[in-house]
Design a protein around this motif. Structure first.
Motif, PDB file in Angstrom:
ATOM      1  N   ALA A 268      40.361  59.147  96.815  1.00  0.00           N
ATOM      2  CA  ALA A 268      41.716  58.607  96.964  1.00  0.00           C
ATOM      3  C   ALA A 268      42.634  59.447  96.087  1.00  0.00           C
ATOM      4  N   VAL A 269      43.869  59.674  96.542  1.00  0.00           N
ATOM      5  CA  VAL A 269      44.811  60.509  95.798  1.00  0.00           C
ATOM      6  C   VAL A 269      46.041  59.684  95.447  1.00  0.00           C
ATOM      7  N   ALA A 270      46.349  59.626  94.155  1.00  0.00           N
ATOM      8  CA  ALA A 270      47.524  58.893  93.675  1.00  0.00           C
ATOM      9  C   ALA A 270      48.420  59.846  92.905  1.00  0.00           C
ATOM     10  N   VAL A 271      49.733  59.671  93.055  1.00  0.00           N
ATOM     11  CA  VAL A 271      50.706  60.516  92.358  1.00  0.00           C
ATOM     12  C   VAL A 271      51.769  59.630  91.732  1.00  0.00           C
ATOM     13  N   THR A 272      52.103  59.906  90.473  1.00  0.00           N
ATOM     14  CA  THR A 272      53.175  59.172  89.806  1.00  0.00           C
ATOM     15  C   THR A 272      53.830  60.089  88.785  1.00  0.00           C
ATOM     16  N   ALA A 315      49.289  42.981  77.878  1.00  0.00           N
ATOM     17  CA  ALA A 315      50.493  43.759  78.186  1.00  0.00           C
ATOM     18  C   ALA A 315      50.330  44.363  79.566  1.00  0.00           C
ATOM     19  N   SER A 316      51.444  44.567  80.253  1.00  0.00           N
ATOM     20  CA  SER A 316      51.405  45.184  81.576  1.00  0.00           C
ATOM     21  C   SER A 316      52.722  45.880  81.859  1.00  0.00           C
ATOM     22  N   GLN A 317      52.698  46.841  82.735  1.00  0.00           N
ATOM     23  CA  GLN A 317      53.899  47.508  83.209  1.00  0.00           C
ATOM     24  C   GLN A 317      53.619  48.087  84.586  1.00  0.00           C
ATOM     25  N   ARG A 318      54.595  47.992  85.478  1.00  0.00           N
ATOM     26  CA  ARG A 318      54.455  48.500  86.835  1.00  0.00           C
ATOM     27  C   ARG A 318      55.363  49.723  87.022  1.00  0.00           C
ATOM     28  N   LEU A 319      54.823  50.748  87.665  1.00  0.00           N
ATOM     29  CA  LEU A 319      55.558  51.974  87.943  1.00  0.00           C
ATOM     30  C   LEU A 319      55.455  52.324  89.416  1.00  0.00           C
ATOM     31  N   ALA A 320      56.389  53.138  89.881  1.00  0.00           N
ATOM     32  CA  ALA A 320      56.307  53.664  91.246  1.00  0.00           C
ATOM     33  C   ALA A 320      55.190  54.691  91.323  1.00  0.00           C
ATOM     34  N   ALA A 321      54.451  54.669  92.419  1.00  0.00           N
ATOM     35  CA  ALA A 321      53.360  55.614  92.627  1.00  0.00           C
ATOM     36  C   ALA A 321      53.053  55.684  94.115  1.00  0.00           C
ATOM     37  N   THR A 322      52.481  56.782  94.558  1.00  0.00           N
ATOM     38  CA  THR A 322      52.012  56.886  95.935  1.00  0.00           C
ATOM     39  C   THR A 322      50.492  56.896  95.932  1.00  0.00           C
ATOM     40  N   LEU A 323      49.884  56.394  96.996  1.00  0.00           N
ATOM     41  CA  LEU A 323      48.432  56.334  97.114  1.00  0.00           C
ATOM     42  C   LEU A 323      48.055  56.664  98.552  1.00  0.00           C
ATOM     43  N   THR A 324      47.135  57.594  98.728  1.00  0.00           N
ATOM     44  CA  THR A 324      46.612  57.944 100.057  1.00  0.00           C
ATOM     45  C   THR A 324      45.092  57.946  99.997  1.00  0.00           C
ATOM     46  N   GLY A 325      44.467  57.665 101.123  1.00  0.00           N
ATOM     47  CA  GLY A 325      43.015  57.701 101.201  1.00  0.00           C
ATOM     48  C   GLY A 325      42.369  56.342 101.089  1.00  0.00           C
ATOM     49  N   ARG A 351      48.817  64.091  89.408  1.00  0.00           N
ATOM     50  CA  ARG A 351      48.037  63.772  90.609  1.00  0.00           C
ATOM     51  C   ARG A 351      46.644  63.330  90.189  1.00  0.00           C
ATOM     52  N   PHE A 352      46.226  62.162  90.618  1.00  0.00           N
ATOM     53  CA  PHE A 352      44.894  61.630  90.344  1.00  0.00           C
ATOM     54  C   PHE A 352      44.038  61.740  91.601  1.00  0.00           C
ATOM     55  N   GLU A 353      42.854  62.313  91.472  1.00  0.00           N
ATOM     56  CA  GLU A 353      41.847  62.229  92.523  1.00  0.00           C
ATOM     57  C   GLU A 353      40.798  61.238  92.028  1.00  0.00           C
ATOM     58  N   LEU A 354      40.636  60.113  92.745  1.00  0.00           N
ATOM     59  CA  LEU A 354      39.881  58.975  92.233  1.00  0.00           C
ATOM     60  C   LEU A 354      38.725  58.619  93.160  1.00  0.00           C
ATOM     61  N   GLU A 372      62.387  56.200  92.151  1.00  0.00           N
ATOM     62  CA  GLU A 372      61.878  54.896  91.788  1.00  0.00           C
ATOM     63  C   GLU A 372      61.832  53.964  92.997  1.00  0.00           C
ATOM     64  N   GLY A 373      60.622  53.601  93.396  1.00  0.00           N
ATOM     65  CA  GLY A 373      60.420  52.573  94.403  1.00  0.00           C
ATOM     66  C   GLY A 373      60.627  53.017  95.833  1.00  0.00           C
ATOM     67  N   ASP A 374      60.815  54.349  96.113  1.00  0.00           N
ATOM     68  CA  ASP A 374      61.080  54.701  97.498  1.00  0.00           C
ATOM     69  C   ASP A 374      59.805  54.942  98.302  1.00  0.00           C
ATOM     70  N   GLY A 375      58.674  55.061  97.576  1.00  0.00           N
ATOM     71  CA  GLY A 375      57.394  55.136  98.252  1.00  0.00           C
ATOM     72  C   GLY A 375      57.050  56.491  98.840  1.00  0.00           C
ATOM     73  N   ASN A 376      57.878  57.493  98.630  1.00  0.00           N
ATOM     74  CA  ASN A 376      57.588  58.820  99.153  1.00  0.00           C
ATOM     75  C   ASN A 376      57.117  59.723  98.028  1.00  0.00           C
ATOM     76  N   GLY A 377      56.222  60.623  98.312  1.00  0.00           N
ATOM     77  CA  GLY A 377      55.718  61.479  97.250  1.00  0.00           C
ATOM     78  C   GLY A 377      55.194  62.804  97.773  1.00  0.00           C
ATOM     79  N   ASP A 378      55.077  63.752  96.885  1.00  0.00           N
ATOM     80  CA  ASP A 378      54.507  65.058  97.206  1.00  0.00           C
ATOM     81  C   ASP A 378      53.333  65.249  96.279  1.00  0.00           C
ATOM     82  N   ASP A 379      52.124  65.269  96.843  1.00  0.00           N
ATOM     83  CA  ASP A 379      50.951  65.358  95.980  1.00  0.00           C
ATOM     84  C   ASP A 379      50.421  66.781  95.884  1.00  0.00           C
TER      85      ASP A 379
END
Length: 396
Positions: A268-272, A315-325, A351-354, A372-379
């Motif tokens: 799975a590939v995640a980008v933030t 503690a917690s915090q939420r950030l925008a990120a994209t996820l594929t796979g 870029r995370f490969e998980l 922020e929050g648009d859901g589009n990304g370039d990995d």
């Protein structure tokens, strides 16, 4: 011997040569710096059998000669001298330093007991000093600290074609960085050696403004070699730039191959955003107990949720990120390792490969392609730098 030199030039030269001095040594002369005065120049050298440093600067010389004095004492004196022209001379068995109305006298050490500096190995090619220093810093964080496993405290340098690859691993993480390399066409092609990590880090910083630096390896060092603890021979790597030359003794052995470790199949590939994620890790880690992981929940909805702590303190915090796979994936990391890995990159995004909990995770720099929050990304991977971390099996 006698010479005159500006205080700023003297303190910089002494400080650079003193980098090679051991913190403690049962042999007094190894704590010394050798000052060799020739026509119009001053050469300062240090050597402790594991590392040597040699720097040459211009000086107004009245009489040539050599003197050996305690290096750290000389450095302390140079740092407190007034900003003026300094006159240094050998009078009998005492080395005098005078400048701006201040004078010091140092006892000398026997030069005949000082070991001969190692011969410089044949140079293999050139690398940009600033880029080399940056690359060393990026991988050095993954080097081990356990001296009982010396090879894991080192940084591996691999020369191949027009590329230099630096790598380090402490078995829990593995960092790799590739930089351009200009080989000497007459030198043997290719080499793979392991250099002491702490010394290489200090050295690369000191040479960072030297433009191009030359790197050399002796024949035994070029093939991995076998280090030793005595004598001035053995497997060496050499660096030269702007009148500064230094050698380091190589470590025995090699690091595990990273090719297979970095091949994750179909992850799975995640980008933030990198800096935003690093800031969030710092925040939520405040409530994490020692050795407790930080949990990252990546979702296909375009966010990553960071969580730390148990029961009362959380503690917690939420950030925008994209996820594929995959639709969602949860991983957890040692917060110190994760933060150091994030800070080692320069790219705006990471870029995370998980593969999942308790498995390998590969980090690389990426272009920033989402707001922020648009859901589009370039990995798209960016930088020739990769950092492998082992994720923790998160307990629910």
């Amino acid at each position: 011997m006698e010479f005159r030199i500006e205080r700023s030039a003297l303190v910089e030269a002494v400080a650079w040569a003193a980098r090679s001095l051991p913190a403690r040594s049962p042999v007094p002369v190894l704590g010394g710096l050798l000052l060799d005065v020739g026509e119009g120049r001053l050469r300062i050298s240090g050597f402790d059998y594991e590392a040597s440093a040699n720097i040459e600067v211009a000086a107004e010389t009245t009489a040539t000669g050599q003197v050996l004095v305690l290096g750290r004492r000389l450095l302390d004196i140079c740092k407190v001298l007034p900003d003026a022209t300094v006159t240094c001379a050998l009078a009998g068995s005492r080395f005098t330093i005078e400048g701006g109305g201040t004078s010091f006298g140092l006892s000398t050490l026997p030069t005949d007991e000082y070991p001969a500096l190692p011969e410089l190995p044949a140079f293999r090619g050139l690398v940009d000093a600033a880029e080399f220093a940056a690359a060393v810093a990026q991988v050095a964080i993954a080097a081990g600290r356990d001296d009982s496993l010396p090879v894991l405290t080192g940084i591996q340098i691999r020369l191949h074609g027009e590329s230099m690859t630096l790598a380090a691993s402490d078995r829990y993480r593995y960092a790799v960085r590739t930089v351009p390399w200009k080989p000497d066409g007459t030198a043997p092609e290719g080499a793979e050696v392991v250099v002491p990590g702490r010394r290489l880090t200090e050295l690369s910083r000191s040479l960072a403004k030297s433009g191009l630096i030359r790197i050399g390896l002796n024949d035994s060092g070029g093939s991995g070699g076998s280090g030793g603890s005595g004598g001035s021979g053995g497997s060496l790597i050499a660096f030269e730039g702007e009148g500064m030359r230094t050698t380091l003794r190589l470590l025995e052995g090699r690091l595990p191959r990273y090719d297979g470790l970095f091949a994750l199949g179909s992850p799975a590939v995640a980008v933030t955003r990198r800096e935003a994620l690093a800031d969030a890790v710092r925040r939520v880690a405040v409530v994490a107990e020692p050795n407790s992981p930080i949990r990252l929940d990546f979702s296909a909805g375009g966010t990553v949720l960071l969580q730390a702590g148990y029961e009362d303190d959380i503690a917690s915090q939420r950030l925008a990120a994209t996820l594929t796979g995959t639709e969602d994936i949860t991983v957890a990391f040692n917060p110190v390792y994760l933060l150091e890995a994030l800070n080692s990159f320069n790219a705006p995004a990471v870029r995370f490969e998980l593969l999942g909990p308790g498995q390998r995770a590969l980090l690389s720099g990426a272009t920033e392609g989402h707001e922020e929050g648009d859901g589009n990304g370039d990995d798209t991977p960016r930088e020739d730098h990769r950092h492998l971390l082992m994720s923790v099996r998160q307990l629910s």
